[in-house]
Design an enzyme around this catalytic site. Structure first.
Site, PDB file in Angstrom:
ATOM      1  N   PHE A 177      -4.148   2.649  -6.043  1.00 28.44           N
ATOM      2  CA  PHE A 177      -3.299   3.336  -5.067  1.00 28.44           C
ATOM      3  C   PHE A 177      -2.598   2.378  -4.114  1.00 28.44           C
ATOM      4  O   PHE A 177      -2.429   2.676  -2.931  1.00 28.44           O
ATOM      5  CB  PHE A 177      -4.130   4.358  -4.271  1.00 28.44           C
ATOM      6  CG  PHE A 177      -5.157   5.047  -5.122  1.00 28.44           C
ATOM      7  CD1 PHE A 177      -4.787   5.981  -6.065  1.00 28.44           C
ATOM      8  CD2 PHE A 177      -6.504   4.709  -5.029  1.00 28.44           C
ATOM      9  CE1 PHE A 177      -5.730   6.578  -6.880  1.00 28.44           C
ATOM     10  CE2 PHE A 177      -7.442   5.304  -5.842  1.00 28.44           C
ATOM     11  CZ  PHE A 177      -7.050   6.244  -6.776  1.00 28.44           C
ATOM     12  N   CYS A 178      -2.180   1.231  -4.631  1.00 31.50           N
ATOM     13  CA  CYS A 178      -1.491   0.221  -3.816  1.00 31.50           C
ATOM     14  C   CYS A 178      -2.328  -0.167  -2.602  1.00 31.50           C
ATOM     15  O   CYS A 178      -1.785  -0.419  -1.519  1.00 31.50           O
ATOM     16  CB  CYS A 178      -0.110   0.726  -3.374  1.00 31.50           C
ATOM     17  SG  CYS A 178       1.014   1.060  -4.737  1.00 31.50           S
ATOM     18  N   ASN A 179      -3.631  -0.218  -2.781  1.00 31.08           N
ATOM     19  CA  ASN A 179      -4.530  -0.595  -1.684  1.00 31.08           C
ATOM     20  C   ASN A 179      -5.695  -1.379  -2.271  1.00 31.08           C
ATOM     21  O   ASN A 179      -6.814  -0.882  -2.380  1.00 31.08           O
ATOM     22  CB  ASN A 179      -5.028   0.647  -0.949  1.00 31.08           C
ATOM     23  CG  ASN A 179      -5.729   0.312   0.363  1.00 31.08           C
ATOM     24  OD1 ASN A 179      -6.261  -0.777   0.542  1.00 31.08           O
ATOM     25  ND2 ASN A 179      -5.733   1.266   1.277  1.00 31.08           N
ATOM     26  N   THR A 205      -0.217  -1.976   0.170  1.00 28.05           N
ATOM     27  CA  THR A 205       0.403  -3.215  -0.293  1.00 28.05           C
ATOM     28  C   THR A 205       1.587  -3.614   0.585  1.00 28.05           C
ATOM     29  O   THR A 205       1.805  -4.798   0.856  1.00 28.05           O
ATOM     30  CB  THR A 205       0.891  -3.036  -1.746  1.00 28.05           C
ATOM     31  OG1 THR A 205      -0.214  -2.685  -2.576  1.00 28.05           O
ATOM     32  CG2 THR A 205       1.540  -4.301  -2.271  1.00 28.05           C
TER      33      THR A 205
END
Length: 834
Positions: A385-387, A116
């Site tokens: 997972f911030c992806n 992110t």
């Protein structure tokens, strides 16, 4: 690695090293010894202690460059608060050329499999009128085409960012892209200009060596806690000195200016690139800790290459077993999201991303898996997972799906794991240098014990290799090369940790499906059924309250009811020295703490084996000396006060760790811990005590009997009904031999004694409880059992001002909405959903 170096994780299987490494005891000792023996002052001063700090920081800069096989001639180390801050610095200082100028404009390109914090750079570039272009991994592989010479001579700067290792799947993208893109051999997009490369190395460098002497990216952001576990909140941006002079800086803070005027617009930056970009005083004690981090890492492991081989061997072993687990019908137990077959540590890192499936191929929500893992003291990571880009790519989630999930209430980081039966995220395990083969075994034990029956686990698994280590002097680790691992014939019950046959048998149990029978129930104000089909009336069989949250239940035959539920129910909780609520997950001995309420003496008596009883007054006026503090319970903020050193000492002695008892403050609780209840007006707030979800949890005798029957069938001796009840934090146990359907029975009315003015069809009514949520409780008794097991209840606010006594034997009537069709089971053999 000797266990004394990681005492904090004894009994814990920590599998979130991609989230954060764990620090060894020897690192803390070396750092604290350093601080005891030296005085470190502000590096911007000129005294002796400040000079020591400055020189030590410069030594650490050189040590970082040495770790990445480069020198100060090629790279500058700029300390930041982390990788995210480093990325933000790049976006703000890169020499972008905006749209609308005479020159060709710049482009910011990034791989969609990016964190992110990388994607978020486009917010800054958009303000600068610079276009951002997302590039899918497959597109960059197909982008091999040179630009014409005249277009390559264009000096417009473009920036391409990609991760050295995906934090989602562990895929390692080619480091050769760096030189290919900078030379023009590989073009992210066809546009005239000069390309610079940002290599997001945060995930990669935690377990792999990075040689910047060979792979000379222009920007390399890192976070040190990913490598050492300590200190946190400290990262760095390694900048190639060839582009460093081109970076633009507008703000100047303490220490960054060589000279400036306060009354005029004059500012001269320092010559040193690092000092120019490090606003204010750097976190110098944390930087000093890095020196000890590098020393300890080298001493414990022998270097990053050995860490790479060790962690990959564990991931390869786990992947091989996990990918071959099958149900009896041949269906896979998990779906692994990977771009590789885990055969080469140069293209795959020690990260395994997956979702657990049932026998029909349906995904089990990641929140359920996380809860199950927690019961086994296994720490994993779940979600996206911030992806988001990688999550969409691997889980086949479209942009429209993301929008629909958002409308359904799902946001990044929450526990909404399924929307319309489709997963919103997944489960990730990751290994670090302190991970062991036993960690991999424990995780595989958990998956097998909770998903497969005994007959399933008897199916031979494929040959796998077991990672081997050898002990060497001086606390070093020595890992054999991955291709020299000693073979194991197959994974048997013994190899996977002697899984008990009872647990294996119970792992697959699911309640039988109900027969198709539908009964139409139209309920009006003049016709409330007291029972069904002439059966026995439904009554309250047991009443429990839990004065201290997460401690033992206190059973009563009758009890006062207040606005927040049962009087004194979960008014107190035990917190650790940091003020964080302690639960039985972290401290199982809490279940041995037995609180009881004496209404006549107005005290709560707390007892535990081997301890003298201690009392706490029920008077909720804390006094002037009490400290009012703010705590959190299941994301709700609550005002509390400390109950004193006497009871704190009692609890600390019994639990063997510093803790204290706090109580919800009565003067503010009606305002601070409230919940909007489904089915009630949006303007209605329900006052809660220190509960997680609702004022009451109701379960049914039939549910307990069903569980008891299942446990007995499994051959376990744990079949005492009373003991089973205490595995559920229920307030009300009702005596119905059939099962409620809480998703249909939207209102439940509890009938008990009240003044005659409240008579209703010959019965007296006070409270009407509204169904607000279905409760899914996970039990771990030597087995894994999962089913819908109860319902949450709330007082109806219109009657919440009344108080009286709830009694065992009072009738309970399921009040159904008019024109509601229900399908109640008619025998204990049918599916339990109540």
């Amino acid at each position: 690695i000797e266990t004394r170096n990681f005492i904090c994780i004894l009994g814990i299987t920590y599998l979130d090293h991609a989230g954060s490494a764990l620090f060894p005891e020897s690192l803390l000792k070396a750092f604290t010894d350093d601080l005891r023996n030296n005085v470190y002052g502000n590096p911007h001063s000129q005294n002796i202690s400040s000079k020591l700090t400055y020189d030590t920081i410069e030594h650490v800069r050189y040590r970082i460059l040495q770790h990445f096989h480069t020198t100060a001639e090629d790279y500058t180390v700029i300390f930041t608060s982390g990788c995210t801050a480093a990325l933000k610095l790049i976006a703000e200082s890169f020499p972008w050329i905006p749209e609308g100028t005479k020159q060709p404009s710049s482009r910011f390109c990034y791989l969609t499999d990016s964190h992110t914090s990388v994607v978020g750079m486009r917010g800054i570039t958009a303000l600068m009128n610079v276009l951002s272009v997302p590039i899918k991994p497959k597109e960059i592989l197909l982008a091999k085409s040179r630009l014409p010479a005249e277009e390559r001579n264009c000096t417009t700067p473009h920036l391409f960012s990609y991760p050295a290792q995906s934090n989602f799947s562990g895929t390692k993208y080619p480091l050769s892209w760096i030189q290919d893109i900078k030379s023009g051999k590989l073009c992210p997009i066809k546009i005239p200009g000069k390309w610079f490369v940002l290599l997001d190395a945060a995930s990669y460098v935690s377990s792999s060596p990075l040689d910047l002497g060979v792979h000379q990216a222009d920007f390399i952001p890192i976070s040190f806690y990913k490598i050492f576990g300590f200190p946190t909140g400290l990262g760095a941006l390694l900048v190639n000195n060839r582009i460093a002079p081109l970076l633009r800086k507008t703000y100047f803070g303490g220490g960054t200016a060589a000279a400036y005027l306060a009354g005029e617009d004059f500012y001269l930056p320092r010559k040193s690139i690092a000092e120019r970009f490090e606003d204010g005083t750097v976190s110098f004690l944390d930087i000093i800790a890095l020196k000890h981090g590098f020393d300890v890492l080298e001493k414990l492991t022998g270097g990053m290459e050995k860490i790479k081989q060790h962690t990959f061997a564990l991931a390869h072993y786990t992947y091989t077993v996990l990918s071959n687990l099958k149900y009896a019908n041949g269906a896979p137990v998990v779906r692994i999201y990977s771009d590789t077959d885990f055969s080469n540590p140069d293209v795959q890192g020690p990260i395994i991303n997956f979702n657990v499936l049932d026998e029909n191929g349906e995904v089990l929500g990641f929140s359920q898996v996380d809860s199950m893992a927690s019961l086994h003291n296994i720490h994993v990571r779940t979600g996206c997972f911030c992806n988001t880009g990688a999550c969409q790519m691997h889980l086949d989630i479209s942009n429209e799906d993301i929008q629909r999930n958002l409308q359904a209430g799902h946001v990044c980081g929450d526990n909404i794991d399924l929307v319309d039966g489709r997963p919103t995220g997944s489960v990730r395990i990751s290994f670090g240098y302190m991970s062991s083969f036993e960690d991999a075994q424990t995780f595989l034990n958990f998956i097998i014990a909770t998903r497969l029956s005994k007959s399933d686990t008897e199916i031979p698994l494929p040959m796998v290799t077991k990672p081997m280590t050898e002990s060497v002097p001086d606390d070093h680790l020595s890992f054999n090369n991955a291709d020299k691992l000693s073979p194991v014939l197959q994974i048997s019950d013994r190899e996977l940790g002697n899984i008990s046959s009872e647990a294996e048998t119970a792992g697959r149990w699911q309640p039988p499906e109900p027969e198709a029978e539908s009964i139409r129930a139209a309920v009006s104000e003049t016709a409330v059924p007291t029972c069904r089909k002439g059966g026995k009336p439904i009554t309250i069989a047991k009443i429990y309250l839990y004065p201290i949250k997460s401690c033992s239940a206190f059973e009563v035959t009758e009890w006062p009811v207040g606005n927040q539920g049962l009087l004194y129910d979960r008014n107190w909780m035990v917190v650790n020295q940091n003020g964080v609520c302690m639960t039985q997950k972290q401290e199982p001995r809490l279940c041995l703490v037995n609180p009881s309420i004496d209404l006549k003496q107005k005290i709560m008596v707390i007892q535990a084996e081997g301890m003298d009883p201690i009392s706490v007054p029920l008077d909720d006026s804390p006094g002037k000396e009490a400290v009012i503090c703010e705590s959190k319970v299941c994301s709700h903020r609550v005002k509390t006060y400390d109950c004193g050193e006497r009871v704190a000492g009692w609890l600390s002695t019994f639990l063997g760790r510093p803790c204290c008892l706090i109580r919800q403050s009565s003067d503010v609780k009606s305002k601070t811990h409230q919940k909007n209840v489904k089915g009630l007006s949006s303007a209605t707030n329900i006052s809660l005590s220190l509960v997680n979800e609702a004022q009451y949890l109701l379960i049914n005798v039939a549910s307990i009997l069903q569980l008891k029957e299942h446990i007995s069938a499994s051959g376990l001796l744990f079949s005492n009904q009373e003991a089973l009840i205490f595995f559920f934090p229920c307030n009300i146990l009702q005596s119905w031999e059939e099962f409620l359907l809480p998703d249909k029975a939207t209102e439940l009315t509890v009938l008990y004694s009240l003044p005659s003015s409240w008579s209703y069809l010959g019965c007296e009514i006070l409270y009407r409880f509204d169904y607000s949520n279905m409760c899914c409780i996970l039990i771990s008794i030597l087995l894994f059992f999962q089913t819908n097991f109860g319902i949450y209840l709330m007082n109806q606010p219109l009657l919440s001002s009344f108080s009286d006594v709830l009694s065992v034997g009072s009738q309970v009537l399921p009040v159904l909405k008019e024109n509601t069709e229900i399908q109640p089971p008619i025998s204990s053999e049918e599916k339990c959903s109540g």
